[in-house]
Scaffold this active site. Structure first.
Site, PDB file in Angstrom:
ATOM      1  N   GLU A  36      -4.921   4.976   6.371  1.00 31.96           N
ATOM      2  CA  GLU A  36      -4.679   4.664   4.959  1.00 31.96           C
ATOM      3  C   GLU A  36      -5.167   5.763   4.022  1.00 31.96           C
ATOM      4  O   GLU A  36      -4.409   6.208   3.159  1.00 31.96           O
ATOM      5  CB  GLU A  36      -5.303   3.311   4.607  1.00 31.96           C
ATOM      6  N   SER A  92     -10.709   0.372   3.609  1.00 36.86           N
ATOM      7  CA  SER A  92      -9.925   0.173   4.835  1.00 36.86           C
ATOM      8  C   SER A  92      -9.417   1.531   5.322  1.00 36.86           C
ATOM      9  O   SER A  92      -8.805   2.270   4.559  1.00 36.86           O
ATOM     10  CB  SER A  92      -8.718  -0.714   4.562  1.00 36.86           C
ATOM     11  N   ARG A 110       0.822  -1.228   0.000  1.00 36.09           N
ATOM     12  CA  ARG A 110       0.000   0.000   0.000  1.00 36.09           C
ATOM     13  C   ARG A 110       0.852   1.272   0.000  1.00 36.09           C
ATOM     14  O   ARG A 110       0.488   2.279   0.609  1.00 36.09           O
ATOM     15  CB  ARG A 110      -0.909   0.036   1.241  1.00 36.09           C
TER      16      ARG A 110
HETATM   17  N1  EPU Z   1     -10.616  -9.319  10.820  1.00 35.81           N
HETATM   18  C1  EPU Z   1     -11.293  -9.227  12.006  1.00 35.81           C
HETATM   19  N2  EPU Z   1     -12.324  -8.346  12.105  1.00 35.81           N
HETATM   20  C2  EPU Z   1     -12.683  -7.585  11.073  1.00 35.81           C
HETATM   21  C3  EPU Z   1     -11.998  -7.667   9.876  1.00 35.81           C
HETATM   22  C4  EPU Z   1     -10.950  -8.538   9.750  1.00 35.81           C
HETATM   23  O1  EPU Z   1     -11.001  -9.904  12.977  1.00 35.81           O
HETATM   24  O2  EPU Z   1     -13.639  -6.804  11.245  1.00 35.81           O
HETATM   25  C5  EPU Z   1      -9.472 -10.238  10.709  1.00 35.81           C
HETATM   26  C6  EPU Z   1      -9.870 -11.622  10.289  1.00 35.81           C
HETATM   27  O3  EPU Z   1      -9.201 -12.500  11.138  1.00 35.81           O
HETATM   28  C7  EPU Z   1      -9.314 -11.801   8.887  1.00 35.81           C
HETATM   29  C8  EPU Z   1      -8.190 -10.783   8.847  1.00 35.81           C
HETATM   30  O4  EPU Z   1      -8.551  -9.756   9.772  1.00 35.81           O
HETATM   31  O5  EPU Z   1      -8.840 -13.076   8.703  1.00 35.81           O
HETATM   32  C9  EPU Z   1      -8.025 -10.178   7.476  1.00 35.81           C
HETATM   33  O6  EPU Z   1      -9.282  -9.639   7.066  1.00 35.81           O
HETATM   34  P1  EPU Z   1      -9.692  -9.457   5.537  1.00 35.81           P
HETATM   35  O7  EPU Z   1      -9.394 -10.701   4.783  1.00 35.81           O
HETATM   36  O8  EPU Z   1     -11.071  -8.931   5.493  1.00 35.81           O
HETATM   37  O9  EPU Z   1      -8.697  -8.384   4.972  1.00 35.81           O
HETATM   38  P2  EPU Z   1      -8.064  -7.084   5.620  1.00 35.81           P
HETATM   39  O10 EPU Z   1      -6.639  -7.401   5.923  1.00 35.81           O
HETATM   40  O11 EPU Z   1      -8.886  -6.529   6.708  1.00 35.81           O
HETATM   41  C10 EPU Z   1      -7.132  -6.198   3.357  1.00 35.81           C
HETATM   42  C11 EPU Z   1      -7.131  -4.907   2.596  1.00 35.81           C
HETATM   43  C12 EPU Z   1      -8.458  -4.722   1.874  1.00 35.81           C
HETATM   44  C13 EPU Z   1      -8.642  -5.892   0.932  1.00 35.81           C
HETATM   45  C14 EPU Z   1      -8.612  -7.194   1.745  1.00 35.81           C
HETATM   46  C15 EPU Z   1      -8.690  -8.411   0.879  1.00 35.81           C
HETATM   47  C16 EPU Z   1      -5.625  -3.436   3.789  1.00 35.81           C
HETATM   48  C17 EPU Z   1      -5.489  -2.231   4.663  1.00 35.81           C
HETATM   49  N3  EPU Z   1      -6.868  -3.799   3.502  1.00 35.81           N
HETATM   50  O12 EPU Z   1      -8.121  -6.075   4.369  1.00 35.81           O
HETATM   51  O13 EPU Z   1      -8.357  -3.542   1.089  1.00 35.81           O
HETATM   52  O14 EPU Z   1      -9.871  -5.788   0.224  1.00 35.81           O
HETATM   53  O15 EPU Z   1      -7.382  -7.268   2.490  1.00 35.81           O
HETATM   54  O16 EPU Z   1      -7.475  -8.586   0.214  1.00 35.81           O
HETATM   55  O17 EPU Z   1      -4.622  -4.001   3.372  1.00 35.81           O
HETATM   56  C18 EPU Z   1      -8.747  -1.198   1.143  1.00 35.81           C
HETATM   57  O18 EPU Z   1      -7.543  -1.035   1.191  1.00 35.81           O
HETATM   58  O19 EPU Z   1      -9.537  -0.213   1.123  1.00 35.81           O
HETATM   59  C19 EPU Z   1      -9.292  -2.538   1.146  1.00 35.81           C
HETATM   60  C20 EPU Z   1     -10.597  -2.780   1.187  1.00 35.81           C
END
Ligand code: EPU
Length: 348
Positions: free
Chosen positions: A343, A237, A164
């Protein structure tokens, strides 16, 4: 060159997905590079600062607005070549590129679907989701240098891409992105790298199937803008997933178990990052610091579907949003000793 259509006191909230914040003192939409250069020259003659607006999906506009010229990027040329190369103007909506690629059977961006915003913004934050990031398919980025107003082409290796992040994000005063050249893979296989996608799809799924599965996952997390979704007004995010030394991640996981937050350290979501580093899940840290999905502070809240997205329910201010963000940062820091980094960009 045609006369510049500079407008005054243009509200910016409707041009962002958060729908918050004040007006631009001066505003113009540019459709081509001469228009961009003319606008930059005008601003320099008037002694006003400039900011570039793309799709407004990763931007927080302060309540005081912007005391300068906001340039809305409308450069919209999209050229696709037979060999899977594409030159995309910065103002082309990113989803148009995903559509064009998937419908031609070109692999490389099928997981990057459902992301709001324009193509020019994608290299800045090195947009990534579901196992792909834009840096993997960027050949070069066309820019205008702010100091000399010269056009330049930066090869991908010169863009300093990481999670990012890019040279453009670290040094916003240097360049304005005008076009992105991509190298996609005609007839290539779809990327199925992300655990949640693997659970949904077998290996060998088509580009269409992968794209549909990603859209479905994103919708369930309210990460696709849908006018009927109560979580729709967000900037995706709100925080980066923190990347820490692996030893620190281990300590955090052990402490979480000791404090009774999890039964065992292995329950703390952790992903290997470059070097001896570990990526933590910011959404998990937020929830476990006591901020449940759906928590509200008046018109601002955490999404009911994903703790990492902050949502504006209408009638709120940018100050309220930033105050809630600061509260979340404080709570996560107090509980886990980790500082969450914002972000979306603040227009200041
Ligand atoms: N999780 C929680 N609670 C939540 C959300 C997530 O406990 O409310 C935990 C879960 O354990 C899950 C882990 O966090 O396994 C990862 O969650 P998720 O797969 O939803 O992805 P993320 O890391 O929260 C990132 C990106 C998203 C992207 C997704 C899918 C960043 C900052 N965000 O989110 O990007 O869509 O992965 O690849 O890297 C964005 O940047 O605007 C965005 C939506």
């Amino acid at each position: 060159m045609s006369k510049l259509d500079i407008q005054r006191d243009v509200p910016l909230a409707p041009l962002t997905t958060l729908g918050l914040g004040g007006a631009a003192k001066f505003f113009i939409r540019v459709e081509d590079e001469p228009g961009l250069l003319g606008s930059l020259n005008w601003a320099s003659d008037q002694g006003v600062r400039t900011a570039v607006l793309g799709g407004g999906s990763n931007l927080i506009v302060p309540d005081a607005g912007y005391d300068g010229l906001v340039i809305q990027m409308g450069i919209a040329a999209l050229d696709l070549y037979e060999d899977g190369r594409a030159r995309v103007g910065a103002g082309v909506p990113w989803e148009t590129v995903v559509d064009a690629a998937v419908s031609r059977g070109w692999a490389g961006v099928e997981c990057l679907t459902g992301i709001p915003g324009s193509t020019g913004a994608t290299p800045i934050q090195n947009v990534g989701a579901y196992g792909q990031e834009i840096a993997e398919v960027i050949d070069c980025v066309h820019v205008v240098r702010r100091d000399s107003l010269q056009s330049e082409v930066l090869a991908a290796a010169e863009c300093g891409f990481s999670y990012r992040d890019s040279l453009f994000r670290r040094r916003p005063e240097r360049f304005i992105v005008t076009a992105v050249e991509l190298v996609l893979r005609p007839g290539g296989r779809a990327t199925i790298r992300y655990a949640e996608l693997e659970q949904h799809l077998g290996h060998g799924a088509s580009l269409d199937q992968v794209r549909d599965a990603v859209l479905d996952l994103r919708r369930r997390k309210s990460m696709v803008i849908d006018p009927s979704d109560p979580n729709r007004r967000s900037a995706g995010s709100f925080f980066l997933n923190p990347i820490v030394d692996s030893a620190e991640a281990d300590r955090l996981a052990e402490k979480a178990a000791k404090d009774g937050i999890v039964d065992s350290p292995s329950e703390v979501p952790r992903y290997p990052a470059d070097g001896d580093r570990t990526k933590l899940a910011a959404g998990w840290l937020i929830e476990k610091s006591g901020i449940a999905k759906g928590t509200r502070r008046g018109p601002i809240g955490v999404s009911t579907k994903h703790a990492l997205a902050l949502v504006h329910h209408g009638g709120g201010t940018a100050s309220e949003l930033l105050a809630f963000a600061a509260e979340i940062q404080r709570r996560v820091h107090d509980r886990f000793g980790v500082t969450l980094e914002r972000e979306p960009r603040l227009l200041e």
